[in-house]
Design a protein around this motif. Structure first.
Motif, PDB file in Angstrom:
ATOM      1  N   GLY A   1       0.825  -1.251  -0.085  1.00 26.22           N
ATOM      2  CA  GLY A   1      -0.055   0.198  -0.108  1.00 26.22           C
ATOM      3  C   GLY A   1       0.766   1.272   0.009  1.00 26.22           C
ATOM      4  N   PHE A   2       2.161   1.086  -0.084  1.00 25.77           N
ATOM      5  CA  PHE A   2       3.158   2.426  -0.345  1.00 25.77           C
ATOM      6  C   PHE A   2       2.961   2.838  -1.660  1.00 25.77           C
ATOM      7  CE2 PHE A   2       4.236   0.729   3.928  1.00 25.77           C
ATOM      8  CZ  PHE A   2       4.865   1.649   4.625  1.00 25.77           C
ATOM      9  N   ALA A   3       2.970   4.043  -1.650  1.00 28.16           N
ATOM     10  CA  ALA A   3       2.767   4.899  -2.959  1.00 28.16           C
ATOM     11  C   ALA A   3       4.246   5.450  -3.235  1.00 28.16           C
ATOM     12  CB  ALA A   3       1.562   5.555  -3.243  1.00 28.16           C
TER      13      ALA A   3
ATOM     14  N   ARG B   1       1.022  10.075   8.067  1.00 26.01           N
ATOM     15  CA  ARG B   1       1.733   9.346   7.080  1.00 26.01           C
ATOM     16  C   ARG B   1       3.007   8.905   7.784  1.00 26.01           C
ATOM     17  NH1 ARG B   1       1.944  13.893   2.599  1.00 26.01           N
ATOM     18  NH2 ARG B   1       2.141  15.294   4.583  1.00 26.01           N
ATOM     19  N   VAL B   2       3.512   7.947   6.885  1.00 28.94           N
ATOM     20  CA  VAL B   2       4.883   7.392   6.948  1.00 28.94           C
ATOM     21  C   VAL B   2       5.666   7.414   5.662  1.00 28.94           C
ATOM     22  CG1 VAL B   2       6.217   5.311   7.705  1.00 28.94           C
ATOM     23  CG2 VAL B   2       3.985   5.775   8.727  1.00 28.94           C
ATOM     24  N   PHE B   3       6.870   7.614   5.523  1.00 25.10           N
ATOM     25  CA  PHE B   3       7.702   7.919   4.505  1.00 25.10           C
ATOM     26  C   PHE B   3       8.847   6.648   4.817  1.00 25.10           C
ATOM     27  CE2 PHE B   3       5.613  11.607   6.018  1.00 25.10           C
ATOM     28  CZ  PHE B   3       5.126  12.019   4.851  1.00 25.10           C
ATOM     29  N   ILE B   4       9.362   6.213   3.372  1.00 27.22           N
ATOM     30  CA  ILE B   4      10.725   5.758   3.171  1.00 27.22           C
ATOM     31  C   ILE B   4      11.384   6.300   2.076  1.00 27.22           C
ATOM     32  CG2 ILE B   4      11.878   3.418   2.891  1.00 27.22           C
ATOM     33  CD1 ILE B   4       9.022   1.992   3.762  1.00 27.22           C
ATOM     34  N   ILE B   5      12.762   6.970   2.490  1.00 26.13           N
ATOM     35  CA  ILE B   5      13.280   7.580   1.340  1.00 26.13           C
ATOM     36  C   ILE B   5      13.836   6.526   0.272  1.00 26.13           C
ATOM     37  CG2 ILE B   5      15.056   9.354   1.059  1.00 26.13           C
ATOM     38  CD1 ILE B   5      12.896  10.117   2.708  1.00 26.13           C
ATOM     39  N   GLU B   6      13.299   7.012  -0.883  1.00 31.67           N
ATOM     40  CA  GLU B   6      13.855   6.355  -2.042  1.00 31.67           C
ATOM     41  C   GLU B   6      15.218   7.061  -2.435  1.00 31.67           C
ATOM     42  OE1 GLU B   6      14.350   4.268  -5.667  1.00 31.67           O
ATOM     43  OE2 GLU B   6      13.725   3.610  -3.396  1.00 31.67           O
ATOM     44  N   SER B   7      15.071   8.166  -2.730  1.00 32.74           N
ATOM     45  CA  SER B   7      16.232   8.921  -3.117  1.00 32.74           C
ATOM     46  C   SER B   7      16.380  10.460  -2.667  1.00 32.74           C
ATOM     47  CB  SER B   7      16.238   8.781  -4.665  1.00 32.74           C
ATOM     48  OG  SER B   7      15.360   9.566  -5.294  1.00 32.74           O
TER      49      SER B   7
END
Length: 231
Positions: free
Chosen positions: A25-27, A46-52
Motif C-alpha cells: 500500500g505504499f505509493a 503518514r509514514v515515509f521511506i526515502i527512495e532518493s
C-alpha cells in the motif's frame, strides 16, 4: 572506530523490497526541493521511506529559528511523531526527494501482515534513538570543531551504507546555514570550523562535496564510533 564499513544498516529496505512495499500500500511520490512535506503542528498521519534525495527534519522556534534534528537519507524511514494527530517537527525535502509514502493506518496493517515491516519499524525506533543521542551529545558536550567533524563523518557513513560515497567523498547539498542549524552554531562559526578542519588536513568541504582526507585520524579526533549507526 570504523571497522563496520561493509555491514549494511538493518533499518533500511533494499531494492528487492520495493515491489513488496508497493504491494503493501505504499505509493512512490516525488517532492521538489524545499517542499514542506509535513509542517510542524500539521495533522501527521503518514509514514515515509526515502527512495532518493535528502530530507530535513527540524523543530521550528518563534522568530524563524530552527533546530535541525536529523537529515533523512536513502532508505531511512520517517515517522512523524504526533501529539494527538499533530506533528511537533517539520519534514522538508532538502533536495528533490522521492519517497514511498503510506498512511499510518496502512503502515499499521502492513506491520501486522509483514514481519519484515514490523522489524523495520522496531529497528527504526532504535536507530532514531541512537542518532538523537549522538546529536544531543554534539550540541550539548562536544566542541564546535569536533561536533562539525562528527556530523560530517556520520553523514558519510550513513551514505556509504547505501552506495552514496565514492573515493572517500560524497555530495552534500547542505549550506553553512543548514549545518549551523544542525550543530547549534552560527554560519560564521561553521565557516571557521570547516576552514580549520581543512587546514588540519582532516576533511574538505568545497562546492557541495565533502572529502575525508584522513579517515582514521578524523574519527579519532571526533570520537566517532560508527557502531551506533548499525545497532
Amino acid at each position: 572506530m570504523t571497522g563496520n564499513e561493509n555491514r549494511p544498516s538493518s533499518t533500511r529496505l533494499d531494492d528487492d523490497d520495493k515491489d513488496y512495499v508497493k504491494a503493501l500500500g505504499f505509493a512512490l511520490r516525488r517532492y521538489p526541493a524545499e517542499t514542506a512535506i509535513v509542517d510542524q503542528g500539521q495533522h501527521a498521519a503518514r509514514v515515509f521511506i526515502i527512495e532518493s534525495g535528502w530530507g530535513c527534519i527540524s523543530h521550528n522556534l518563534a522568530g524563524g529559528q530552527r533546530q535541525i534534528l536529523d537529515f533523512a537519507l536513502k532508505g531511512d524511514v520517517v515517522l512523524p511523531h504526533s501529539f494527538p494527530g499533530t506533528a511537533p517537527e517539520t519534514f522538508v525535502a532538502q533536495t528533490d526527494l522521492a519517497v514511498f509514502e503510506a498512511s499510518t493506518k496502512t503502515f499499521a496493517l502492513a506491520t501486522a501482515k509483514s514481519p519484515r515491516i514490523a522489524s523495520l519499524f522496531l529497528e527504526t525506533l532504535v536507530h532514531q534513538r541512537a542518532l538523537v543521542a549522538q546529536h544531543l551529545t554534539n550540541v550539548g558536550r562536544r566542541s564546535a570543531l569536533t561536533r562539525t567533524a562528527h556530523l560530517l563523518l556520520e553523514l558519510r557513513t550513513r551514505l556509504e551504507r547505501v552506495g552514496g560515497v565514492a573515493r572517500n567523498g560524497y555530495s552534500c547539498p547542505l549550506t553553512q546555514y543548514d549545518l549551523a542549524d544542525a550543530l547549534g552554531l552560527t554560519p560564521i562559526h561553521v565557516n571557521r570550523m570547516l576552514r580549520e578542519l581543512r587546514e588540519r588536513k582532516l576533511l574538505e568541504f568545497r562546492q557541495g562535496h565533502v572529502r575525508i582526507l584522513d579517515r582514521e585520524r578524523i574519527a579519532k579526533f571526533a570520537g566517532f564510533d560508527d557502531r551506533y549507526i548499525d545497532n
